[in-house]
Design a protein around this motif. Structure first.
Motif, PDB file in Angstrom:
ATOM      1  N   LYS A 182      -1.223  -5.368  -6.852  1.00  0.00           N
ATOM      2  CA  LYS A 182      -1.566  -3.973  -6.541  1.00  0.00           C
ATOM      3  C   LYS A 182      -0.471  -3.016  -7.017  1.00  0.00           C
ATOM      4  O   LYS A 182      -0.740  -2.053  -7.735  1.00  0.00           O
ATOM      5  N   GLU A 204       1.302   6.442  -6.842  1.00  0.00           N
ATOM      6  CA  GLU A 204       0.151   7.211  -7.339  1.00  0.00           C
ATOM      7  C   GLU A 204       0.373   8.709  -7.169  1.00  0.00           C
ATOM      8  O   GLU A 204      -0.024   9.511  -8.009  1.00  0.00           O
ATOM      9  N   ALA A 254       2.240   1.756  -3.381  1.00  0.00           N
ATOM     10  CA  ALA A 254       1.178   2.185  -4.300  1.00  0.00           C
ATOM     11  C   ALA A 254       0.832   3.656  -4.077  1.00  0.00           C
ATOM     12  O   ALA A 254       0.634   4.415  -5.037  1.00  0.00           O
ATOM     13  N   ILE A 255       0.777   4.072  -2.821  1.00  0.00           N
ATOM     14  CA  ILE A 255       0.430   5.471  -2.534  1.00  0.00           C
ATOM     15  C   ILE A 255       1.511   6.419  -3.047  1.00  0.00           C
ATOM     16  O   ILE A 255       1.219   7.435  -3.688  1.00  0.00           O
ATOM     17  N   GLU A 274       0.825  -1.202   0.000  1.00  0.00           N
ATOM     18  CA  GLU A 274       0.000   0.000   0.000  1.00  0.00           C
ATOM     19  C   GLU A 274       0.867   1.262   0.000  1.00  0.00           C
ATOM     20  O   GLU A 274       0.580   2.224  -0.712  1.00  0.00           O
ATOM     21  N   ALA A 291      -0.137  -2.757 -10.811  1.00  0.00           N
ATOM     22  CA  ALA A 291      -1.211  -2.013 -11.474  1.00  0.00           C
ATOM     23  C   ALA A 291      -0.894  -0.514 -11.463  1.00  0.00           C
ATOM     24  O   ALA A 291      -1.171   0.194 -12.442  1.00  0.00           O
ATOM     25  N   VAL A 292      -0.305  -0.038 -10.374  1.00  0.00           N
ATOM     26  CA  VAL A 292       0.047   1.378 -10.322  1.00  0.00           C
ATOM     27  C   VAL A 292       1.237   1.668 -11.239  1.00  0.00           C
ATOM     28  O   VAL A 292       1.264   2.682 -11.944  1.00  0.00           O
ATOM     29  N   GLU A 299      -9.084   8.466  -3.829  1.00  0.00           N
ATOM     30  CA  GLU A 299      -8.768   7.120  -3.412  1.00  0.00           C
ATOM     31  C   GLU A 299      -7.477   6.996  -2.605  1.00  0.00           C
ATOM     32  O   GLU A 299      -7.482   6.431  -1.529  1.00  0.00           O
ATOM     33  N   PRO A 300      -6.392   7.551  -3.129  1.00  0.00           N
ATOM     34  CA  PRO A 300      -5.171   7.413  -2.358  1.00  0.00           C
ATOM     35  C   PRO A 300      -5.301   8.053  -0.991  1.00  0.00           C
ATOM     36  O   PRO A 300      -4.839   7.529  -0.001  1.00  0.00           O
ATOM     37  N   PRO A 352      -6.268   8.576 -11.635  1.00  0.00           N
ATOM     38  CA  PRO A 352      -6.862   7.661 -10.676  1.00  0.00           C
ATOM     39  C   PRO A 352      -7.783   8.494  -9.799  1.00  0.00           C
ATOM     40  O   PRO A 352      -7.503   9.668  -9.592  1.00  0.00           O
ATOM     41  N   GLN A 388      -7.263   5.980   1.274  1.00  0.00           N
ATOM     42  CA  GLN A 388      -6.519   4.804   1.684  1.00  0.00           C
ATOM     43  C   GLN A 388      -5.428   5.173   2.671  1.00  0.00           C
ATOM     44  O   GLN A 388      -5.122   4.438   3.578  1.00  0.00           O
TER      45      GLN A 388
END
Lengths: 345, 344
Positions: free
Chosen positions: A171, A139, A135-136, A132, A174-175, A306-307, A302, A310
């Protein structure tokens, strides 16, 4: 001695220290001033995430993201020690809440997002929070349209969070796919060791892939391979130099030169206007960021909430590295061995 | 297996039966054999005797399979009679055209790709192949693919994308192969590239874990719009044996590891790793392969109908949202059944 084992990789304390590789006695200060690379033989000692970031970014420029996310024991995983206890122990030992840290920074004046992993935290294993956080930060790089630099060192996906750890491969990938589509540069630096689910996901997806000298890099760990094929592995197998020979790593870069090389590479990958116009002191606002990328079509945004949600939201499950409960008491050969096994095959 | 080597009815048991009888199935097997024998007697109406036996068998099956442990499910997932890629293709597809080769290095028989029709859908099918008898198993490397297998899968998926064909993947592997050649040819890179590419393929992607979902080797063809899982399949970050040998330095504690890893379909549904569990016939897919193939075909058609009807952009957004949220905001599971494993 088998080629893939090294005797000792942690930094010993004291005025003098023995290089874990060449065994020469070196003044500790000298070692440290040399970015923890042995001045005699060039051996690269493993570093914490914080230390790695410090070596790459401009002083005072690092702004950490998603540091509030903390791992949780969703599976009630318990081997010799509960996963929760293991996490607490590793958090106390490392001073970090997870095996990766990341955020915004300046690299030689260039705005970048950076993540660094810490092998000392449960073998750098990837659970939900590790995935996560990456991903953050990725993003955020996409939104700001600034390059992403990831220093990857990990035994693989964390067993203690089961299939959820495995899913972090999907995950993070995908980013990274979105970064690729948007032509946002992504540079990976593979450090010793980098195996399993991390090597088979974001670590292997860089636009440019660099490696520290002598790092163990591969999908399966050497012990697993040896156990499968029942043969001794060739000398230098799965080391950085081997990966360059096989065509999977662009360049081996000594730690000392890493910052400079990344900056040079970024200057080729970033659109010319960005390099010429970016004020080095501060991160440009988003509108300019988009312009800077010149003719690039706007990437699929995106969902921007969302980020954030999250980041603040419920943390996630946490994984467990396979580093052993009593890792500290073992010698480092065993540690490395275990680390290699954390991998998800 | 000593006590299982004799049938209570005939005192004999074929070697094949012995090899494929799972320990918890022994009583069931004895009953099944008795029923077969009664049925084989010609010209006698034994319905009166058969029916109670069949009822007893069904009750026993429901009882035993209703409370399988995680480790028992792993054994069912690995059962040699469990339907595999070839049975599904033969049973649910028409006009199957296998396509070979990755165009880079070679052909990997552990990974099978080809064009097919399922109901009204023209699709690309990608799946691991394990093989049945020894020679075939060796040729397929027991379902452990090399980098060329993953690259072949990606090459064919790109082909499907160019021509608008939905993709169905059938996952059944102990794991990607850990060997010298696999490392030399970039196993990590091959899998990483597939995972990345599958997140943005423009066509519908439906993934199904039909047997063993062995870690990165499974995920290498396991990223899509939806992930289904058969009831007794397993999907795990590491094999139970591998996990046990790391945690307890004892591969024989795989049973404890299987319980701890939460690799069963019901747990993975709760964790959001899979979207739907496809129920297996009474007593598992290996007992009624045809019924299993038929049930999966129905599930595949339903999902393909839905996915194909979606707007492509919306489908990709949903796929991304699904991937992006994996593991987030999950409620902790109840502690595993059977409590915690004893200390080493």
């Amino acid at each position: 001695m088998t080629p893939f084992f090294r005797k000792k990789k942690d930094i010993p304390l004291g005025l003098w220290m023995k290089c874990p590789d060449c065994s020469k006695m070196v003044f500790t200060k000298t070692f440290e001033q040399n970015q923890n690379v042995c001045p005699e033989c060039g051996f690269h000692i493993r570093l914490t995430a914080e230390h790695r970031i410090q070596l790459l970014v401009d002083e005072g420029s690092f702004e950490e993201l998603a540091s509030d996310l903390e791992p949780r024991d969703v599976l009630h995983f318990n081997d010799r020690e509960s996963y929760e206890a293991k996490l607490k122990r590793n958090q106390a030992k490392s001073g970090s809440t997870e095996a990766v840290r990341g955020g915004r920074a300046l690299l030689d004046g260039r705005p970048v997002n950076i993540c660094a992993m810490d092998f000392g935290f449960m073998g750098g294993s990837m659970g939900v929070v590790v995935g996560e956080r990456i991903a953050i930060v990725a993003e955020d790089a996409l939104e700001r349209r600034v390059p992403l630099v990831v220093i990857a060192t990990s035994g693989g996906a964390r067993m203690h969070e089961g299939a959820l750890s495995l899913m972090q491969m999907a995950k993070t990938s995908a980013v990274i796919a979105k970064l690729r589509e948007a032509h946002v540069p992504y540079i990976t630096v593979l450090a010793d060791p980098c195996t399993g689910g991390v090597s088979a996901s974001f670590a292997a997806q860089g636009d440019v892939t660099l490696a520290e000298p002598g790092a163990l890099i591969g999908f399966a760990g050497p012990r697993v391979i040896q156990g499968t094929i029942k043969r001794t592995l060739p000398e230098g197998f799965q080391r950085s130099e081997f990966l360059v020979d096989k065509g999977y790593v662009d360049r081996i870069v000594p730690r000392k030169k890493l910052k400079e090389e990344i900056a040079t590479i970024l200057d080729y990958l970033l659109p010319r206007e960005v390099i010429e116009e970016t004020p080095p002191e501060e991160t440009p606002p988003e509108e300019t960021a988009t312009e800077r990328v010149g003719g690039e079509p706007a990437p699929e945004e995106p969902a921007s909430e969302e980020p954030a949600s999250q980041a603040t939201g419920e943390a996630v499950i946490t994984p467990a590295a396979k580093t052993d409960a009593d890792g500290e008491s073992k010698n480092d050969v065993a540690k490395e061995d275990q680390a290699n096994d954390v991998r998800s095959t | 297996m000593a006590d299982a080597s004799k049938s209570p009815t005939t005192g004999k048991r074929s070697p094949v039966e012995m090899a494929t009888c799972l320990p918890f199935e022994r009583t069931i097997l004895a009953l099944e054999r008795k029923i077969e024998e009664l049925k084989s007697i010609p010209d006698v109406d034994l319905n009166g005797e058969l029916q109670p036996l069949e009822h007893r068998r069904d009750r026993l099956l429901a009882e035993v399979f209703g409370k399988l442990t995680a480790w028992q499910k792993v054994q069912v997932a690995r059962h040699p009679h469990r339907p595999q890629f070839s049975e599904y293709v033969a049973g649910m597809c028409e006009d199957w055209v296998e396509l070979h080769g990755d165009r880079l290095f070679g052909e990997d028989r552990a990974m099978c790709t080809g064009l097919a029709r399922i109901g009204d859908h023209r699709v690309l099918i990608v799946g691991h192949r394990k093989g049945r008898e020894t020679r075939e198993k060796l040729a397929c490397n027991f379902g452990c693919a090399h980098p060329e297998g993953y690259r072949k899968a990606l090459a064919k998926m790109r082909l499907a994308e160019r021509f608008g064909l939905p993709i169905v993947t059938l996952i059944n592997t102990p794991g990607a192969y850990p060997g010298i050649g696999a490392e030399e040819r970039g196993q990590a890179w091959a899998i990483a590239e597939n995972i990345l590419a599958m997140s943005t393929l423009q066509v519908p992607v439906l993934c199904i874990v039909i047997g063993e979902g062995g870690s990165g080797g499974a995920l290498g063809i396991g990223v899509g719009d939806r992930v289904l899982m058969l009831e007794y399949a397993y999907y795990s970050v590491i094999s139970p044996e591998g996990c046990a040998s790391i945690l307890w330095k004892d591969g024989s504690r795989a049973e404890d590891a299987a319980r701890a890893l939460r690799l069963t379909s019901d747990d993975l549904l709760k964790l959001g790793v899979v979207d739907e569990v496809v129920p297996e016939p009474l007593g598992g897919a290996h007992r009624s392969p045809d019924a299993m193939v038929e049930a999966l075909k129905g599930a595949i058609i339903t999902h393909l109908d839905e996915l194909s009807a979606m707007d492509p952009d919306e489908r990709l957004e949903k796929r991304y949202a699904r991937l992006r949220s994996l593991g987030n905001g999950i409620e902790p599971l109840d502690p595993p059944e059977g409590g915690e494993p004893s200390p080493a």
